[in-house]
Design an enzyme around this catalytic site. Structure first.
Site, PDB file in Angstrom:
ATOM      1  N   ASP A  28      24.336 -58.274   7.031  1.00  0.00           N
ATOM      2  CA  ASP A  28      24.574 -59.586   7.630  1.00  0.00           C
ATOM      3  C   ASP A  28      24.258 -59.555   9.122  1.00  0.00           C
ATOM      4  O   ASP A  28      24.449 -58.526   9.778  1.00  0.00           O
ATOM      5  CB  ASP A  28      26.051 -59.960   7.396  1.00  0.00           C
ATOM      6  CG  ASP A  28      26.298 -61.444   7.587  1.00  0.00           C
ATOM      7  OD1 ASP A  28      25.329 -62.201   7.763  1.00  0.00           O
ATOM      8  OD2 ASP A  28      27.479 -61.843   7.564  1.00  0.00           O
ATOM      9  N   GLY A  29      23.801 -60.675   9.641  1.00  0.00           N
ATOM     10  CA  GLY A  29      23.603 -60.794  11.088  1.00  0.00           C
ATOM     11  C   GLY A  29      22.150 -60.887  11.527  1.00  0.00           C
ATOM     12  O   GLY A  29      21.868 -60.880  12.728  1.00  0.00           O
ATOM     13  N   ASN A  30      21.234 -61.027  10.564  1.00  0.00           N
ATOM     14  CA  ASN A  30      19.819 -61.137  10.942  1.00  0.00           C
ATOM     15  C   ASN A  30      19.572 -62.380  11.800  1.00  0.00           C
ATOM     16  O   ASN A  30      18.832 -62.325  12.797  1.00  0.00           O
ATOM     17  CB  ASN A  30      18.932 -61.254   9.688  1.00  0.00           C
ATOM     18  CG  ASN A  30      18.958 -60.016   8.825  1.00  0.00           C
ATOM     19  OD1 ASN A  30      19.467 -58.981   9.243  1.00  0.00           O
ATOM     20  ND2 ASN A  30      18.421 -60.113   7.619  1.00  0.00           N
ATOM     21  N   ARG A  32      21.706 -64.118  13.682  1.00  0.00           N
ATOM     22  CA  ARG A  32      22.277 -64.014  15.035  1.00  0.00           C
ATOM     23  C   ARG A  32      21.472 -63.066  15.922  1.00  0.00           C
ATOM     24  O   ARG A  32      21.275 -63.310  17.100  1.00  0.00           O
ATOM     25  CB  ARG A  32      23.749 -63.555  14.948  1.00  0.00           C
ATOM     26  CG  ARG A  32      24.696 -64.705  14.697  1.00  0.00           C
ATOM     27  CD  ARG A  32      26.016 -64.235  14.180  1.00  0.00           C
ATOM     28  NE  ARG A  32      25.916 -63.850  12.767  1.00  0.00           N
ATOM     29  CZ  ARG A  32      26.851 -63.191  12.115  1.00  0.00           C
ATOM     30  NH1 ARG A  32      27.949 -62.825  12.754  1.00  0.00           N
ATOM     31  NH2 ARG A  32      26.705 -62.908  10.839  1.00  0.00           N
ATOM     32  N   TRP A  33      20.985 -61.998  15.333  1.00  0.00           N
ATOM     33  CA  TRP A  33      20.151 -61.041  16.077  1.00  0.00           C
ATOM     34  C   TRP A  33      18.922 -61.760  16.643  1.00  0.00           C
ATOM     35  O   TRP A  33      18.559 -61.579  17.810  1.00  0.00           O
ATOM     36  CB  TRP A  33      19.739 -59.913  15.133  1.00  0.00           C
ATOM     37  CG  TRP A  33      18.963 -58.797  15.756  1.00  0.00           C
ATOM     38  CD1 TRP A  33      19.465 -57.634  16.259  1.00  0.00           C
ATOM     39  CD2 TRP A  33      17.530 -58.720  15.907  1.00  0.00           C
ATOM     40  NE1 TRP A  33      18.436 -56.836  16.716  1.00  0.00           N
ATOM     41  CE2 TRP A  33      17.247 -57.473  16.515  1.00  0.00           C
ATOM     42  CE3 TRP A  33      16.475 -59.573  15.585  1.00  0.00           C
ATOM     43  CZ2 TRP A  33      15.944 -57.073  16.807  1.00  0.00           C
ATOM     44  CZ3 TRP A  33      15.175 -59.180  15.876  1.00  0.00           C
ATOM     45  CH2 TRP A  33      14.929 -57.935  16.491  1.00  0.00           C
ATOM     46  N   HIS A  45      15.016 -61.404   9.966  1.00  0.00           N
ATOM     47  CA  HIS A  45      14.881 -60.833   8.613  1.00  0.00           C
ATOM     48  C   HIS A  45      13.864 -59.685   8.615  1.00  0.00           C
ATOM     49  O   HIS A  45      14.049 -58.689   7.924  1.00  0.00           O
ATOM     50  CB  HIS A  45      14.474 -61.919   7.615  1.00  0.00           C
ATOM     51  CG  HIS A  45      15.531 -62.961   7.413  1.00  0.00           C
ATOM     52  ND1 HIS A  45      16.860 -62.643   7.269  1.00  0.00           N
ATOM     53  CD2 HIS A  45      15.462 -64.317   7.345  1.00  0.00           C
ATOM     54  CE1 HIS A  45      17.561 -63.760   7.115  1.00  0.00           C
ATOM     55  NE2 HIS A  45      16.747 -64.785   7.168  1.00  0.00           N
ATOM     56  N   SER A  73      21.883 -63.452  -1.999  1.00  0.00           N
ATOM     57  CA  SER A  73      23.034 -63.861  -2.806  1.00  0.00           C
ATOM     58  C   SER A  73      22.716 -65.168  -3.520  1.00  0.00           C
ATOM     59  O   SER A  73      21.781 -65.889  -3.143  1.00  0.00           O
ATOM     60  CB  SER A  73      24.261 -64.057  -1.904  1.00  0.00           C
ATOM     61  OG  SER A  73      24.149 -65.256  -1.193  1.00  0.00           O
ATOM     62  N   LEU A 139      17.656 -40.491  -5.420  1.00  0.00           N
ATOM     63  CA  LEU A 139      18.549 -41.572  -4.992  1.00  0.00           C
ATOM     64  C   LEU A 139      18.210 -42.805  -5.827  1.00  0.00           C
ATOM     65  O   LEU A 139      17.056 -43.009  -6.177  1.00  0.00           O
ATOM     66  CB  LEU A 139      18.291 -41.874  -3.509  1.00  0.00           C
ATOM     67  CG  LEU A 139      18.960 -43.107  -2.909  1.00  0.00           C
ATOM     68  CD1 LEU A 139      20.421 -42.832  -2.587  1.00  0.00           C
ATOM     69  CD2 LEU A 139      18.258 -43.557  -1.625  1.00  0.00           C
ATOM     70  N   LEU A 203      34.057 -60.390   1.442  1.00  0.00           N
ATOM     71  CA  LEU A 203      33.213 -59.746   0.430  1.00  0.00           C
ATOM     72  C   LEU A 203      32.118 -60.696  -0.069  1.00  0.00           C
ATOM     73  O   LEU A 203      31.147 -60.252  -0.695  1.00  0.00           O
ATOM     74  CB  LEU A 203      34.049 -59.239  -0.747  1.00  0.00           C
ATOM     75  CG  LEU A 203      35.003 -58.077  -0.415  1.00  0.00           C
ATOM     76  CD1 LEU A 203      35.693 -57.581  -1.678  1.00  0.00           C
ATOM     77  CD2 LEU A 203      34.270 -56.920   0.260  1.00  0.00           C
ATOM     78  N   SER A 204      32.283 -61.993   0.176  1.00  0.00           N
ATOM     79  CA  SER A 204      31.245 -62.977  -0.181  1.00  0.00           C
ATOM     80  C   SER A 204      30.689 -62.792  -1.594  1.00  0.00           C
ATOM     81  O   SER A 204      29.472 -62.768  -1.796  1.00  0.00           O
ATOM     82  CB  SER A 204      30.102 -62.941   0.841  1.00  0.00           C
ATOM     83  OG  SER A 204      30.584 -63.277   2.115  1.00  0.00           O
TER      84      SER A 204
HETATM   85  C1  FPP Z   1      21.934 -61.911   6.305  1.00  0.00           C
HETATM   86  O1  FPP Z   1      21.602 -62.322   7.583  1.00  0.00           O
HETATM   87  C2  FPP Z   1      20.856 -61.322   5.533  1.00  0.00           C
HETATM   88  C3  FPP Z   1      20.213 -61.908   4.473  1.00  0.00           C
HETATM   89  C4  FPP Z   1      20.462 -63.295   4.032  1.00  0.00           C
HETATM   90  C5  FPP Z   1      19.228 -61.255   3.657  1.00  0.00           C
HETATM   91  C6  FPP Z   1      18.971 -59.795   3.877  1.00  0.00           C
HETATM   92  C7  FPP Z   1      17.523 -59.609   3.971  1.00  0.00           C
HETATM   93  C8  FPP Z   1      16.908 -58.604   4.613  1.00  0.00           C
HETATM   94  C9  FPP Z   1      17.626 -57.483   5.241  1.00  0.00           C
HETATM   95  C10 FPP Z   1      15.432 -58.584   4.756  1.00  0.00           C
HETATM   96  C11 FPP Z   1      14.602 -58.410   3.557  1.00  0.00           C
HETATM   97  C12 FPP Z   1      15.176 -57.589   2.456  1.00  0.00           C
HETATM   98  C13 FPP Z   1      14.543 -56.613   1.776  1.00  0.00           C
HETATM   99  C14 FPP Z   1      15.252 -55.932   0.620  1.00  0.00           C
HETATM  100  C15 FPP Z   1      13.178 -56.142   2.118  1.00  0.00           C
HETATM  101  P1  FPP Z   1      21.885 -63.843   7.976  1.00  0.00           P
HETATM  102  O2  FPP Z   1      20.600 -64.573   7.945  1.00  0.00           O
HETATM  103  O3  FPP Z   1      22.947 -64.410   7.099  1.00  0.00           O
HETATM  104  O4  FPP Z   1      22.419 -63.663   9.435  1.00  0.00           O
HETATM  105  P2  FPP Z   1      23.368 -64.653  10.243  1.00  0.00           P
HETATM  106  O5  FPP Z   1      24.691 -64.641   9.533  1.00  0.00           O
HETATM  107  O6  FPP Z   1      23.430 -64.022  11.591  1.00  0.00           O
HETATM  108  O7  FPP Z   1      22.717 -65.997  10.239  1.00  0.00           O
END
Ligand code: FPP
Length: 248
Positions: A28-30, A32-33, A45, A73, A139, A203-204
Site C-alpha cells: 500500500d502507498g503507491n 501517496r508516494w 505503481h 483487490s 520459493l 486487513l482490507s
Molecule cells: C496500493 O497503492 C497498491 C495497489 C493498488 C496495487 C499494487 C500494485 C503494484 C505494487 C504494482 C504492480 C504489481 C505487480 C504484481 C507487478 P495505492 O494506490 O492504494 O496507494 P495509496 O493508498 O497511497 O493511494
C-alpha cells in the site's frame, strides 16, 4: 544473489522458527508516494512494481518458502478506468519481463483470486507463466488478483454445502479442516507473517482466515520505498516476537 541468511531453512538456535515460512504483504502507498513527488499515480505503481522485485529477491535470499502479494483487490475495480488499465498493463509488462527471473531463480508462480476478470489475453499469459514455473521449488510467489477473502470463504462454503446436499459430507462433520481444504491457499504452509505498508492498520479483506495466527506488522514505509533492508527488518521483528513467546 546474497547467500541464504538461514542455511538450515528456518531453524533458530533453540530449534524454534526464526525465518517465517510464509510471508504475505499488503502493498500500500503507491499513490501517496507518487503524490509526494508530484508524479501521476501510475509512476507510484511502476515504482511499486520495482519494490515487488526487491521483495521477491529478499524473500528468496532469506529462505522464505512462500511470498503472497496483494496485487489487486476485488475493491480495486472502483478505481478509475485509466488507473485499472495502467495496473493491468504493468502486470502484463512485468509478467513478460520477470518470467525469466522466475525460471532462473526457481520460483513457482501461483495465483489466487478470480483473475478471469482480467480478460482472456492476460489470463492466458498468467496461466502459461503458472504452467512454466510449476516445477520450481525454491520459493512460491502467490499473486492475489481480484482477490477478496470473504468471497473466497463464501466460495468454500458453497462447495461444502453442495457436498452436504449431495450426501457426500454430513453437516455435523463439517469442521475447520474442510473449510481450509476449499480455500485457494490450500496446500501452502500456514501464514506466519502479514505485513502492510504505508501506515494503514487494516486487513482490507486479505487472507482473513489464513491470518488467524499470523504475526501482523504494520509499517509506515510507503510500498515503493520498501527495500531489502525493510524486508530484513521485518524478519528480525518476526524473529524477536517468536523468541519472546519461545514456548510455542
Ligand atoms: C496500493 O497503492 C497498491 C495497489 C493498488 C496495487 C499494487 C500494485 C503494484 C505494487 C504494482 C504492480 C504489481 C505487480 C504484481 C507487478 P495505492 O494506490 O492504494 O496507494 P495509496 O493508498 O497511497 O493511494
Amino acid at each position: 544473489m546474497r547467500p541464504t541468511a538461514a542455511p538450515e531453512g528456518a531453524k533458530g538456535l533453540g530449534g524454534g522458527r526464526t525465518v517465517p515460512r510464509h510471508v504475505a504483504i499488503i502493498m500500500d502507498g503507491n499513490g501517496r508516494w507518487a503524490k509526494q513527488r508530484g508524479l501521476p499515480r501510475v509512476a507510484g505503481h511502476r515504482a511499486g512494481a520495482e519494490a515487488v522485485r526487491r521483495a521477491l529477491q529478499a524473500a528468496a535470499d532469506h529462505g522464505v518458502e512462500v511470498l503472497t502479494l496483494y496485487a489487486f483487490s476485488s475493491e480495486n475495480w472502483r478505481r478509475s478506468a485509466e488507473e485499472i488499465s495502467d495496473l493491468t498493463s504493468l502486470m502484463r509488462f512485468y509478467l513478460e519481463r520477470e518470467l525469466r527471473t522466475l525460471e532462473k531463480e526457481s520460483i513457482r508462480l501461483k495465483l489466487i483470486g478470480d483473475y478471469s476478470a482480467f480478460g482472456p489475453e492476460l489470463v492466458d499469459r498468467l496461466e502459461k507463466a503458472v504452467e512454466r514455473t510449476a516445477k520450481n521449488s525454491r520459493l512460491t510467489l502467490v499473486v492475489a488478483l481480484n482477490y477478496g477473502s470473504r468471497a473466497e470463504i463464501a466460495a468454500a462454503a458453497r462447495k461444502l454445502a453442495a457436498k452436504v446436499a449431495a450426501g457426500d459430507l454430513g453437516a455435523s462433520e463439517l469442521d475447520e479442516t474442510h473449510i481450509e481444504q476449499e480455500l485457494q491457499t490450500h496446500g501452502l504452509p500456514e501464514l506466519d507473517l502479514l505485513i502492510r505498508s504505508s501506515g494503514e492498520v487494516r486487513l482490507s479483506n486479505f487472507l482473513l482466515w489464513q491470518a488467524a495466527y499470523a504475526e501482523l506488522l504494520f509499517l509506515d514505509t510507503l510500498w515503493p520505498d520498501f527495500d531489502e533492508k525493510a524486508f530484513a527488518d521485518a524478519l528480525d521483528r518476526f524473529a524477536s516476537r517468536q523468541r519472546r513467546f519461545g514456548g510455542r
